[in-house]
Design a protein around this motif. Sequence first.
Motif, PDB file in Angstrom:
ATOM      1  N   UNK A  14       0.830  -1.211   0.000  1.00  0.00           N
ATOM      2  CA  UNK A  14       0.000   0.000   0.000  1.00  0.00           C
ATOM      3  C   UNK A  14       0.859   1.253   0.000  1.00  0.00           C
ATOM      4  N   UNK A  15       0.239   2.339  -0.420  1.00  0.00           N
ATOM      5  CA  UNK A  15       0.913   3.630  -0.339  1.00  0.00           C
ATOM      6  C   UNK A  15       1.131   3.985   1.128  1.00  0.00           C
ATOM      7  N   UNK A  16       2.281   4.549   1.418  1.00  0.00           N
ATOM      8  CA  UNK A  16       2.567   5.037   2.759  1.00  0.00           C
ATOM      9  C   UNK A  16       3.216   6.407   2.654  1.00  0.00           C
ATOM     10  N   UNK A  17       3.029   7.223   3.673  1.00  0.00           N
ATOM     11  CA  UNK A  17       3.659   8.529   3.699  1.00  0.00           C
ATOM     12  C   UNK A  17       3.078   9.533   2.728  1.00  0.00           C
ATOM     13  N   UNK A  19       0.024  10.897   2.949  1.00  0.00           N
ATOM     14  CA  UNK A  19      -0.995  11.725   3.575  1.00  0.00           C
ATOM     15  C   UNK A  19      -0.378  12.537   4.708  1.00  0.00           C
ATOM     16  N   UNK A  20      -0.897  13.741   4.954  1.00  0.00           N
ATOM     17  CA  UNK A  20      -0.294  14.622   5.971  1.00  0.00           C
ATOM     18  C   UNK A  20      -0.775  14.315   7.379  1.00  0.00           C
ATOM     19  N   UNK A  21      -0.830  13.022   7.738  1.00  0.00           N
ATOM     20  CA  UNK A  21      -1.222  12.621   9.085  1.00  0.00           C
ATOM     21  C   UNK A  21       0.027  12.133   9.809  1.00  0.00           C
ATOM     22  N   UNK A  22       0.265  12.680  10.982  1.00  0.00           N
ATOM     23  CA  UNK A  22       1.456  12.302  11.729  1.00  0.00           C
ATOM     24  C   UNK A  22       1.116  12.210  13.206  1.00  0.00           C
ATOM     25  N   UNK A  23       1.602  11.170  13.839  1.00  0.00           N
ATOM     26  CA  UNK A  23       1.408  11.031  15.270  1.00  0.00           C
ATOM     27  C   UNK A  23       2.435  11.897  16.001  1.00  0.00           C
ATOM     28  N   UNK A  24       2.224  12.036  17.290  1.00  0.00           N
ATOM     29  CA  UNK A  24       3.144  12.827  18.100  1.00  0.00           C
ATOM     30  C   UNK A  24       4.512  12.153  18.118  1.00  0.00           C
ATOM     31  N   UNK A  25       5.591  12.918  18.041  1.00  0.00           N
ATOM     32  CA  UNK A  25       6.935  12.317  18.049  1.00  0.00           C
ATOM     33  C   UNK A  25       7.187  11.521  19.331  1.00  0.00           C
ATOM     34  N   UNK A  26       7.787  10.352  19.152  1.00  0.00           N
ATOM     35  CA  UNK A  26       8.219   9.588  20.303  1.00  0.00           C
ATOM     36  C   UNK A  26       7.176   8.719  20.968  1.00  0.00           C
ATOM     37  N   UNK A  27       5.923   8.700  20.484  1.00  0.00           N
ATOM     38  CA  UNK A  27       4.929   7.827  21.113  1.00  0.00           C
ATOM     39  C   UNK A  27       5.311   6.384  20.831  1.00  0.00           C
ATOM     40  N   UNK A  28       5.041   5.475  21.777  1.00  0.00           N
ATOM     41  CA  UNK A  28       5.500   4.091  21.603  1.00  0.00           C
ATOM     42  C   UNK A  28       4.728   3.301  20.559  1.00  0.00           C
ATOM     43  N   UNK A  29       3.529   3.776  20.201  1.00  0.00           N
ATOM     44  CA  UNK A  29       2.692   3.030  19.249  1.00  0.00           C
ATOM     45  C   UNK A  29       2.172   3.978  18.174  1.00  0.00           C
ATOM     46  N   UNK A  30       3.048   4.543  17.364  1.00  0.00           N
ATOM     47  CA  UNK A  30       2.611   5.553  16.401  1.00  0.00           C
ATOM     48  C   UNK A  30       1.548   5.047  15.443  1.00  0.00           C
ATOM     49  N   UNK A 281      -8.256   4.683  -3.791  1.00  0.00           N
ATOM     50  CA  UNK A 281      -6.861   4.324  -4.051  1.00  0.00           C
ATOM     51  C   UNK A 281      -5.882   5.031  -3.125  1.00  0.00           C
ATOM     52  N   UNK A 282      -6.405   5.947  -2.266  1.00  0.00           N
ATOM     53  CA  UNK A 282      -5.506   6.690  -1.380  1.00  0.00           C
ATOM     54  C   UNK A 282      -5.836   6.502   0.097  1.00  0.00           C
ATOM     55  N   UNK A 283      -7.066   6.101   0.394  1.00  0.00           N
ATOM     56  CA  UNK A 283      -7.511   5.976   1.780  1.00  0.00           C
ATOM     57  C   UNK A 283      -8.081   4.592   2.037  1.00  0.00           C
ATOM     58  N   UNK A 284      -7.911   4.075   3.240  1.00  0.00           N
ATOM     59  CA  UNK A 284      -8.553   2.804   3.587  1.00  0.00           C
ATOM     60  C   UNK A 284     -10.047   2.986   3.783  1.00  0.00           C
ATOM     61  N   UNK A 285     -10.764   1.869   3.770  1.00  0.00           N
ATOM     62  CA  UNK A 285     -12.217   1.887   3.954  1.00  0.00           C
ATOM     63  C   UNK A 285     -12.496   1.895   5.453  1.00  0.00           C
ATOM     64  N   UNK A 286     -12.799   3.061   5.965  1.00  0.00           N
ATOM     65  CA  UNK A 286     -13.054   3.236   7.394  1.00  0.00           C
ATOM     66  C   UNK A 286     -14.461   3.765   7.585  1.00  0.00           C
ATOM     67  N   UNK A 287     -15.095   3.372   8.684  1.00  0.00           N
ATOM     68  CA  UNK A 287     -16.472   3.796   8.944  1.00  0.00           C
ATOM     69  C   UNK A 287     -16.573   4.443  10.319  1.00  0.00           C
ATOM     70  N   UNK A 288     -17.540   5.329  10.459  1.00  0.00           N
ATOM     71  CA  UNK A 288     -17.843   5.928  11.762  1.00  0.00           C
ATOM     72  C   UNK A 288     -19.327   5.829  12.086  1.00  0.00           C
ATOM     73  N   UNK A 289     -20.150   5.462  11.105  1.00  0.00           N
ATOM     74  CA  UNK A 289     -21.587   5.406  11.346  1.00  0.00           C
ATOM     75  C   UNK A 289     -22.221   4.174  10.702  1.00  0.00           C
ATOM     76  N   UNK A 290     -21.760   2.998  11.119  1.00  0.00           N
ATOM     77  CA  UNK A 290     -22.570   1.804  10.888  1.00  0.00           C
ATOM     78  C   UNK A 290     -23.666   1.834  11.945  1.00  0.00           C
ATOM     79  N   UNK A 291     -24.892   1.634  11.527  1.00  0.00           N
ATOM     80  CA  UNK A 291     -26.005   1.826  12.445  1.00  0.00           C
ATOM     81  C   UNK A 291     -26.036   0.764  13.521  1.00  0.00           C
ATOM     82  N   UNK A 292     -25.800   1.179  14.769  1.00  0.00           N
ATOM     83  CA  UNK A 292     -25.983   0.267  15.879  1.00  0.00           C
ATOM     84  C   UNK A 292     -27.444   0.104  16.247  1.00  0.00           C
ATOM     85  N   UNK A 293     -28.280   0.904  15.648  1.00  0.00           N
ATOM     86  CA  UNK A 293     -29.725   0.892  15.862  1.00  0.00           C
ATOM     87  C   UNK A 293     -30.325   1.948  14.952  1.00  0.00           C
TER      88      UNK A 293
END
Length: 775
Positions: A14-17, A19-30, A281-293
């Motif tokens: 997959x493509x990496x790097x 996108x302009x998303x970056x975790x905080x420097x030095x976190x143990x689980x970036x 082709x640039x982003x994974x398939x992520x969801x935030x609103x699958x209906x729980x009800x």
Amino acid sequence: MPHRLRVPAPSGPPLTGHLPFADAPGVPDPIEVTSRYLTRGGRPWFPVSGEFHYTRYPAGEWEEELLKMKAGGVTVVASYVIWIHHEEIEGRVRFDGDRDLRRFAEHCARHGLDFIPRIGPWVHAEVRNGGLPDWVSARDCVPRTDDPAYLEAVGTWFEAIAEQLRGLDRANGGPIVAVQIENELYDQPGHLLTLKRMAQEAGLSAPLWTSTAWGGVQLPPDELLPLYGGYTETFWTEADGGWPDTCRKHFFFTHQRDDEGIGSDLRPVHVRGSAPDASADRFPWATCELGGGMAVSYHRRPHVDAADIAALGLTKIGCGSVWQGYYMFHGGTNPAGELTSLQESHATGYPNDLPVLTYDFQAPLGEYGQYRATYDELRLQHLLLADFGHLIAPMESVLPSTRPRGQDDRDTLRWAVRGDGGSGFLFVNNHQPHEPLPDHPGSSFTVEFPEGGSVSLPSAPVTVPSGATFCWPLRLDVAGLRVEWATAQPVCTVQDGGRTVLVLAAVAGIAPELALDEGTVVALSTPSGEVAYTDGRVLVTGLRPGTDALVEVETAAGGRVGLLVLDAATARTAYRGEVWGAERLVLADGGVVFDRGEVRLHSAVERPSYAVFPAPPLREGVPDGVFTRYTLPADGNGAGEASVTLLRPAGPAPEPATGVQGRAGAPADKYFDTAAAEYRVDLPQEVPPGTLLRIHWTGDVGRGYVGDTLVADQFFSGRVWDIGLDRIPAGPLRLQVLPGFEGADVYVPPEAGDGWGRAAVERVELVTVRRRAVG
């Protein structure tokens, strides 16, 4: 019939790097985002998020409810930060009591839950003005644009949020993994980018910045991670529109991410058909609103079953989802406004009238924390993702060449595979709401992999029952044992001494079989069934699923592995958590939470029991297969009985007014004093904590009052009406029930029967859910 599918050779990395998303420097689980999945600490990460609105629930109960969500497999808690709940009166920003955003986020952190504030400023959430305070809507400005007068107010609000969350970002060890900007804004990418920049300037920080992406939304390129959704039903479509096709599509395996139906009452609908998503082709398939009800509105009151939500969730994993996000996972109650009620309504220009108070949403955890069957169904899937999500996330979704011809095709079996070069998971969905799908007799599957040939299962064709939804493993490695395939769904693994035990759930109506790679097996024993050695595989058939169905294997690598096959019903009582010094499997009807070494049961049964595997030390119980079962003594803390008395019969039903878009609206307050049946509910002098008043009723709209204070309400949809007695002030409780107007343009589900037009409280009962620590 036989079903075949060829898994193609894995595509390039997959493509990496990019996108302009970056975790905080030095976190143990970036946290990082590739074009196909997310990673955390360099390992594929499959988050499960659940929406819980802290301002719609008492702060004193937040911690226990968050623990319920965690026990249900939720790893990330999302919550709208609803502006009008915090600053109904201009300049008086409240973060006290049930509005204490910081305290809520700290509770998440304390229990290892990630947190996503969805900061708006417009959030929808079935809230008055979509969450904008009246004073913002009254300004001489154009909301949800870069109008300077609007941005001035937004900037002050974002600064208030940032101050509450200061120090809770990832750089400081905090739980905030993402921030959502706005909601359902489909045509203003420039404004979305402005809001992101303003939030960052105010001090908000997160590795992920997200936006809802349904409805053909236009996002600023690469600046916001698009999140999708899908609902099994809708409250916002027309009363006479039937089951929407935009809901029907979610019960098919497809690679189309967008759902043009969500929020379609507030924007033009652009039907995309089967067109690919521009961001795929640039982003994974992520969801935030699958209906729980689903919420109910006055004109449309859908009924959602647990099986519907289970099918939705598992189908989305098979389609390629790498982030299961549920809205709502936990219901709640609208706070009382100081100036107005705070629900979405015709009065503020919305097409839908919502109840004044209840925001139960038929969620897995209800308005008062009630456990629903949906919770059990989703927990089963989330246990799978907790152990195997890192394998599933990088696997691509592959659809068979023979698949349904369209959304009206109910005869072609719906299935898919998530696979890599030599292993995978097979997904089948034979359920959809309203229109049962047929049995599929004589079904078998052959999956060809580019590495290592093909896998064919079961040993003989089976009938895939109507309503079945399941996932079966293909070439799954378990501590050196290769499970070639199984006709049972992986649940999780637990350690029993030096043995790894894979727990599986049988599918109701399909006999479980296990096929093991003979080269990884030295010896095998099974409590039932037959064992055959053929074609390099060890085949276990005739196994009776249950708490004693443990197949024990000595592996060629010198290890020991167990395969425990639970029956379908028992598997839905399974929880996994750390207790008594180790991670264990707990079976319990009702709820279980794990709290830093303590386990608590939530049960309406007077003498609840629970079973544990492996058995905890120094505790006596009775055998239940490989589990040890314990029964708690009665606590003698019964609720007693409640009674209901008719004070005034109902009068003629009022004709609903017509509101926005010509839809029927909720009856005006005046009709409750003239046309509603009125009842008095007599309660015992003292009731235990956790007691619900459960009302069996018919009618159109119900309201509960203590004195003149509205404490609960409900639109009738055929469901019982619960009122949490812990939530209401002391005093006599009155119920008012309006009958429905014959011929009104209101959809009430067939499951509700013909009671909508008849205002009646048939009976009431008290249900006490006891919370008891057992370790």
